[in-house]
Design a protein around this motif. Structure first.
Motif, mmCIF file in Angstrom:
data_model
loop_
_atom_site.group_PDB
_atom_site.id
_atom_site.type_symbol
_atom_site.label_atom_id
_atom_site.label_comp_id
_atom_site.label_asym_id
_atom_site.label_seq_id
_atom_site.Cartn_x
_atom_site.Cartn_y
_atom_site.Cartn_z
ATOM 1 N N GLY A 1 7.638 -27.044 10.797
ATOM 2 C CA GLY A 1 8.221 -27.921 11.044
ATOM 3 C C GLY A 1 10.077 -28.619 11.494
ATOM 4 N N VAL A 2 10.789 -27.417 11.536
ATOM 5 C CA VAL A 2 12.369 -27.781 12.589
ATOM 6 C C VAL A 2 12.191 -28.314 13.432
ATOM 7 C CG1 VAL A 2 13.077 -26.815 10.726
ATOM 8 C CG2 VAL A 2 13.102 -25.216 12.533
ATOM 9 N N ASN A 3 13.252 -28.707 14.069
ATOM 10 C CA ASN A 3 13.523 -28.898 15.849
ATOM 11 C C ASN A 3 14.543 -27.639 16.547
ATOM 12 O OD1 ASN A 3 10.920 -30.579 16.029
ATOM 13 N ND2 ASN A 3 12.404 -32.447 15.740
ATOM 14 N N ILE A 4 14.048 -27.347 17.412
ATOM 15 C CA ILE A 4 15.314 -26.477 17.966
ATOM 16 C C ILE A 4 15.302 -26.828 19.363
ATOM 17 C CG2 ILE A 4 16.050 -24.448 18.220
ATOM 18 C CD1 ILE A 4 14.007 -22.789 16.682
ATOM 19 N N PRO A 5 16.671 -27.590 19.524
ATOM 20 C CA PRO A 5 17.317 -27.860 21.353
ATOM 21 C C PRO A 5 17.122 -27.069 22.508
ATOM 22 C CG PRO A 5 18.974 -28.214 19.262
ATOM 23 C CD PRO A 5 18.227 -27.549 18.710
ATOM 24 N N GLY A 6 16.009 -27.498 23.048
ATOM 25 C CA GLY A 6 15.985 -26.527 23.963
ATOM 26 C C GLY A 6 17.023 -25.706 24.284
ATOM 27 N N ILE A 7 18.119 -25.825 24.385
ATOM 28 C CA ILE A 7 19.545 -25.016 25.206
ATOM 29 C C ILE A 7 19.401 -23.924 24.445
ATOM 30 C CG2 ILE A 7 21.482 -25.731 25.541
ATOM 31 C CD1 ILE A 7 20.527 -26.801 28.140
ATOM 32 N N ASN A 8 19.643 -24.474 22.974
ATOM 33 C CA ASN A 8 19.571 -23.385 22.747
ATOM 34 C C ASN A 8 18.764 -22.573 22.773
ATOM 35 O OD1 ASN A 8 21.996 -24.690 21.648
ATOM 36 N ND2 ASN A 8 21.320 -25.947 19.475
ATOM 37 N N ALA A 9 17.341 -22.746 21.833
ATOM 38 C CA ALA A 9 15.634 -21.823 21.921
ATOM 39 C C ALA A 9 16.052 -21.344 23.308
ATOM 40 C CB ALA A 9 15.029 -21.904 22.299
ATOM 41 N N LEU A 10 16.880 -21.694 24.230
ATOM 42 C CA LEU A 10 17.147 -20.492 26.128
ATOM 43 C C LEU A 10 18.199 -19.646 25.810
ATOM 44 C CD1 LEU A 10 15.060 -20.487 28.143
ATOM 45 C CD2 LEU A 10 16.512 -22.136 29.101
ATOM 46 N N ARG A 11 19.476 -20.551 25.072
ATOM 47 C CA ARG A 11 21.069 -19.157 25.794
ATOM 48 C C ARG A 11 21.277 -18.657 24.449
ATOM 49 N NH1 ARG A 11 23.208 -23.976 29.232
ATOM 50 N NH2 ARG A 11 22.567 -24.580 30.876
ATOM 51 N N SER A 12 20.863 -19.005 22.698
ATOM 52 C CA SER A 12 22.012 -18.563 22.380
ATOM 53 C C SER A 12 20.707 -19.017 21.053
ATOM 54 C CB SER A 12 22.571 -19.646 21.855
ATOM 55 O OG SER A 12 22.721 -20.387 21.352
ATOM 56 N N PRO A 13 19.237 -18.240 20.883
ATOM 57 C CA PRO A 13 17.861 -17.816 20.861
ATOM 58 C C PRO A 13 18.717 -18.165 18.894
ATOM 59 C CG PRO A 13 18.159 -16.330 22.001
ATOM 60 C CD PRO A 13 19.261 -17.302 22.172
ATOM 61 N N GLN A 14 17.755 -18.865 18.116
ATOM 62 C CA GLN A 14 18.194 -18.797 16.585
ATOM 63 C C GLN A 14 17.179 -17.231 15.634
ATOM 64 O OE1 GLN A 14 16.666 -22.412 14.944
ATOM 65 N NE2 GLN A 14 17.225 -21.742 12.965
ATOM 66 N N GLU A 15 18.049 -17.214 14.588
ATOM 67 C CA GLU A 15 17.654 -15.723 13.849
ATOM 68 C C GLU A 15 16.694 -15.941 13.332
ATOM 69 O OE1 GLU A 15 20.279 -12.171 12.896
ATOM 70 O OE2 GLU A 15 19.868 -13.334 11.646
ATOM 71 N N ALA A 16 15.888 -15.508 13.540
ATOM 72 C CA ALA A 16 14.195 -15.354 12.457
ATOM 73 C C ALA A 16 14.969 -13.760 11.344
ATOM 74 C CB ALA A 16 12.785 -14.579 13.317
ATOM 75 N N ARG A 17 14.566 -15.019 9.807
ATOM 76 C CA ARG A 17 14.671 -14.523 8.747
ATOM 77 C C ARG A 17 13.744 -13.951 8.058
ATOM 78 N NH1 ARG A 17 18.219 -16.375 5.478
ATOM 79 N NH2 ARG A 17 18.389 -18.103 6.448
ATOM 80 N N TRP A 18 13.375 -13.189 7.286
ATOM 81 C CA TRP A 18 12.327 -12.645 6.055
ATOM 82 C C TRP A 18 12.931 -11.925 5.276
ATOM 83 C CZ3 TRP A 18 12.207 -10.611 10.793
ATOM 84 C CH2 TRP A 18 12.581 -9.628 11.639
ATOM 85 N N THR A 19 12.811 -11.275 3.821
ATOM 86 C CA THR A 19 12.376 -11.341 2.908
ATOM 87 C C THR A 19 11.043 -9.870 2.645
ATOM 88 O OG1 THR A 19 11.922 -12.544 0.853
ATOM 89 C CG2 THR A 19 13.669 -12.174 1.960
ATOM 90 N N SER A 20 10.911 -8.979 2.200
ATOM 91 C CA SER A 20 10.361 -8.011 1.422
ATOM 92 C C SER A 20 10.030 -7.717 -0.206
ATOM 93 C CB SER A 20 9.483 -6.435 2.954
ATOM 94 O OG SER A 20 8.612 -5.848 2.266
#
Length: 975
Positions: free
Chosen positions: A758-777
């Motif tokens: 549900g979070v919103n990510i600015p379009g410029i950030n998503a295109l030029r400096s994409p956010q990092e996906a993190r997970w645990t196992s």
């Protein structure tokens, strides 16, 4: 004295004084004037404050969507304003705005929650948009096509309103009345106190008096009202028309006409048929108009426009087939280039390590493609042979086969390290014989050009550590003398590495498993392995296999005892190397093979080791909780019925299905359920008696084939709500709108951490400096892949973006993403080779990229006049502007002024904040417009961010004056 004399200020004849309606000596009148002034000032201040607050709110307001026009002119009227804005190609819209299109114009509005509205020509709508709630669009005039996403959408006109359910798509037309055509999903048309529901493929119509019309109608499903059809090859292009009929008489037929003009005077094709819902029409490339109706009248006809185009196949250009890339320490960035059909809206680029393109290393969805080609750089490939292709993706309005390009291969080779030699003999799982008189064992491998010597390693461990034999040779084989006695009977691994110039060595080859025997060849069992478990119901499907090097048959035996003295259940003579087993009851068993010798004694020459086998019973049937057996249910609009059951012991997942009583085909079914409940959304008109089943399963492992459970079963009845006809009035089989998995509390091996749903990510950030996906196992992972898609189930989406995160990664940056809703998940393998995931995907919204501001301080200024004197001095025209923050290039365009300005010149994106026009031959004595748009272009040349383009008028005045002054030449000589 009259009133007129008083008003005109005439003098009183008695005392010769002026007459006044206002007496300055009156206290009451002074107080009244003062109060009026105070109230006037207060009102003015209040109105000014209100206008200031409205302006401030307007400036702080976030856009609810972005409008892009396809053809000609689209205008916007902002709320609380009286002047229309003429929009550029990409412009934001706000809550309360009014958007209209001119003649021969069209536009598309994409909203932040995923809804889209397409406007035809001469259409005007007003937007009342509410985030995470029902949005309302007022259709003032014209035709629209609306696609709802996660929330309900209301369409309001002067005659009635339409309520679209989530994920529904409909065409709405106004004019002689109000009509709606459902393309997918469902909706309700409301007119006063009356309402009617329309499903996919149905149409409803109101006349000007708000009454529902029952006239026969044709509903065209495909192509759309303004669609395209693409095909490759030569000759005519087949276009498929698919429709449905509403309120047709039993023998009513459909006439389809396709013409080259709107008045259907130049028919290209016509067709008539009864009891048919589709036909193919062969058309030459061009623009056509179509209509479908029940003759002889056109009332109830459906009509539209289609553009038939001949498309070219996508071409993967570079790397071309067979290209080799060499590198030393750093893997090069591979720049993929291609040519795609101009009608494609996106391109799927994928690369894999196999020509079948299975489990690709990466899959990238690329926007803003064009027929001029595109490119994409990817740095994450390793050494090896790679295969790549592109696949065009077309918008919904374009019907075309999304065929991929031809697959190209290329090779990545590293120079500083040598490749490992390829072992040849002994092969994997082969047997070698040693001992007195048995000869030698030859170890060989494929030679390498730069090898100076090779080192052979033979070990009892797969990692080739602590080898029993380590010999260096200068040829591509090694001979082991069987009399050495180092390799005794048993199982071994061998490998080899090479040493080249400057003592650089290659990595070890893959270890090769082989068996050493000191006596005659012996048979051995292969499958099933020790202590393999299988359900009793699957025991007849179990395939037993072994290896028999002897040139004689073997006896296959199954017994309840390990010594095979008695209780032998099966004893067959088999000439092959496998057999399908018998049915076995739950219990413990043993199986073996026996190779008999020659002679009358019948003594075997080989008995394999008894292999234990376990046959297990089926899982217990789940106990049905709700609905209880024979329970009576009532369906409510928009509300789900929760089906629950008790977990069966040892069950890993379930399959739930719902049937109409007396039928074997399920109305709905969900498998691989880790939880013990589901939400079922029935159609409100559903009624009848139903049966529902749940079956549990266990997952297969290396020593277990998995278990099936007994089927739990229950029955229930759905009664129709008051005023709704019972089952059979509308259809023979009831409808289930949706079945949704309810997430449970059972922990999954992988947990998605961020970004949260549900979070919103600015379009410029998503295109030029994409956010990092993190997970645990909770378990060690291998072959981890990050999967991103616009589909709520990313793993099942063939268009999903797949990125290789590494062997045991816990984080990875997202790829560059465009605006919209994206779903992501993680797929991996455990140490025992089982595929695992998080159970459910997560999602986030990428906001649209705002346009860059328009440049300021432009020269020539608005309405500037370029004179003949200036042209005589400069011989060119310089257009300049100030630099825009965030832009790295500018697009300059020159137009001829007029009602529809024509483009005279367009300069491609250039970093200079100026443009010099040297070719003055394109200019005449006239008025012109010049435009500059600030853009941001990435290193691949793709425009990531467009800007707001403003046009500036100027005049080109080089006319020579007609009043020419000539000096007097005087009297000529001789005259």
């Amino acid at each position: 004295m009259t009133g007129r004399d008083f008003i005109m200020g005439k003098k009183d004849p008695k005392n010769n004084t002026a007459l006044h309606w206002y007496n300055p000596d009156s206290l009451l009148l002074n107080i009244i004037v003062l109060v009026i002034c105070v109230f006037g000032i207060a009102g003015s201040v209040w109105l000014f404050r209100k206008d200031l607050n409205d302006t401030r709110k307007r400036l702080e307001q976030e856009p609810v969507g972005f409008l892009s026009w396809k053809d000609n002119t689209v205008q916007r009227l902002a709320s609380r304003r009286v002047q229309w804005d003429r929009l550029e190609r990409y412009f934001p819209v706000y809550d309360g705005d009014t958007v209209s299109t001119a003649a021969l114009s069209s536009g598309r509005i994409s909203f932040v929650n995923g809804e889209t509205v397409e406007l035809s020509e001469n259409t005007a709508i007003r937007i009342f948009y509410h985030d995470e709630d029902i949005s309302r669009f007022i259709i003032m005039e014209g035709d629209v096509t609306v696609l709802a996403d996660r929330y309900t959408v209301d369409l309001v006109s002067s005659l009635g309103s339409v309520n679209l359910n989530p994920k529904a798509k409909a065409e709405l037309r106004t004019g002689e009345g109000l009509s709606i055509k459902m393309l997918q999903g469902s909706g309700v048309l409301v007119a006063g106190s009356r309402n009617r529901r329309a499903e996919a493929g149905e149409a409803l119509e109101l006349n000007r008096d708000g009454e529902f019309l029952e006239d026969p109608k044709v509903v065209m499903i495909s192509p759309g009202r303004d669609g395209k059809s693409l095909a490759a090859g030569q000759g005519k292009i087949p276009v498929e028309f698919i429709w449905r009929t509403v309120n047709f008489p039993p023998n009513g037929g459909v006439r389809l006409e396709v013409a080259r003009d709107k008045k259907f005077a130049q028919l290209a094709s016509s067709w008539y048929g009864t009891n048919e819902s589709s036909t193919l029409v062969d058309l030459e490339p061009g623009v056509y108009y179509w209509r479908a109706y029940m003759p002889p009248v056109l009332k109830g006809a459906d009509s539209g426009r289609i553009e038939v185009l001949r498309s070219s196949a996508p071409q993967a250009l570079f790397p071309s087939d067979g290209t080799v890339f060499s590198y030393n320490n750093q893997v090069p960035e591979i720049n993929f280039t291609w040519i795609a059909p101009a009608e494609a809206s996106q391109i799927i680029l994928e690369a894999a390590d196999n020509p079948a393109m299975e489990r690709p290393k990466f899959r990238q969805l690329i926007d803003e493609v064009s027929g001029r080609g595109g490119s994409f750089a990817y740095p994450g490939l390793e050494s090896g042979i790679w295969y790549w292709q592109i696949r065009p993706v077309y918008p919904d309005s374009v019907k075309a086969e999304e065929a991929p390009s031809l697959v190209n291969s290329f090779t990545l080779t590293r120079n500083t390290a040598f490749e490992a030699p390829l072992p040849l003999t002994p092969a994997v799982n082969s047997t070698a014989f040693t001992g007195s008189g048995r000869g030698d064992i030859y170890f060989s491998w494929k030679p390498l050009a730069e090898a100076e010597n090779y080192t052979v390693l033979i070990s009892q461990s797969e990692d080739l550590l602590n080898p029993l034999i380590s010999e260096t040779v200068n040829r591509n084989y090694y001979v082991y003398n069987g009399d050495k006695g180092i390799l005794n009977e048993g199982e071994y691994y061998w490998g080899v590495f090479m040493t080249g110039p400057q003592n650089l060595r290659s990595p070890n080859s893959n270890p090769v498993f082989f068996i050493v025997r000191n006596d005659e060849a012996s048979a051995r069992t292969v499958f099933p392995p020790d202590n393999f478990a299988i359900p009793a119901a699957r025991s007849p499907d179990l395939q037993y296999s072994w290896k028999n090097p002897y040139a004689r048959p073997a006896r296959f035996q199954i017994s309840e005892r390990a010594d095979f003295v008695d209780h032998i259940l099966k004893d067959d003579l088999i000439f092959g190397s496998g057999i399908q087993g018998p049915f076995l009851k739950p219990g413990a068993y043993y199986w073996r093979i026996v190779v008999e010798g020659d002679g009358d004694s019948g003594d075997p020459i080989f008995n394999s080791r008894p292999v234990p086998l376990t046959v297990i019973p089926a899982l217990n049937a789940p106990k049905m909780i709700f609905p209880g057996n024979n329970e009576n249910l009532r369906v409510e609009e928009g509300k789900a019925i929760k089906f629950t059951w008790e977990r069966a012991a040892y069950a890993d997942y379930y399959t739930a299905a719902i049937f109409l009583e007396g039928r074997n085909t399920p109305l709905g079914e969900i498998d691989l359920l880790s939880n013990n409940e589901i939400d079922v959304y029935f159609d409100t008109r559903t009624a009848g008696r139903f049966r529902w089943t749940v079956q549990g399963f266990t997952r297969p492992t290396s020593d277990n084939s998995g278990r099936n459970g007994l089927v739990g079963e229950g029955r229930f009845t759905i009664s129709p709500p008051p005023g709704i006809a019972a089952l059979g009035a509308n259809w023979a089989v009831p409808r289930i709108n949706n079945m949704i998995v309810v997430p449970g509390q059972q922990a999954a091996p992988i947990t998605l951490v961020s970004p949260a749903s549900g979070v919103n990510i600015p379009g410029i950030n998503a295109l030029r400096s994409p956010q990092e996906a993190r997970w645990t196992s909770t378990d060690p992972l291998m072959n981890v892949q990050l999967i991103v898609s616009r589909n709520p189930d990313p793993i099942s989406d063939p268009r999903a973006i797949i990125l290789d995160a590494g062997r045991s990664a816990r984080a990875m940056p997202f790829p560059s993403l465009t605006d919209g809703i994206w779903y992501w998940t993680v797929r991996a393998d455990t140490s025992d080779g089982r595929g695992v995931g998080p159970g459910s995907s997560s999602w986030f919204t990428v906001l649209p990229i705002p346009p860059l501001p328009s440049p300021e301080q432009t020269m020539p200024a608005n309405d500037a006049v370029i004179s003949l004197a200036q042209m005589t001095r400069d011989r060119n025209i310089t257009f300049s502007w100030n630099e825009v923050e965030g832009a790295n290039a500018y697009i300059f365009t020159l137009f001829g002024d007029g009602e529809q300005p024509r483009v005279l010149l367009t300069n491609p994106p250039d970093p200079q904040p100026s443009f010099i026009l040297y070719d003055l031959n394109i200019l005449d004595q006239d008025n012109y417009l010049w435009q500059v748009e600030a853009v941001y272009r990435n290193r691949n040349g793709v425009l990531e961010q467009r800007g707001i383009a403003e046009r500036h008028p100027f005049a080109f005045d080089i006319q020579v004056s007609d009043d020419i002054q000539v000096n007097d030449q005087g009297t000529r000589y001789g005259q």
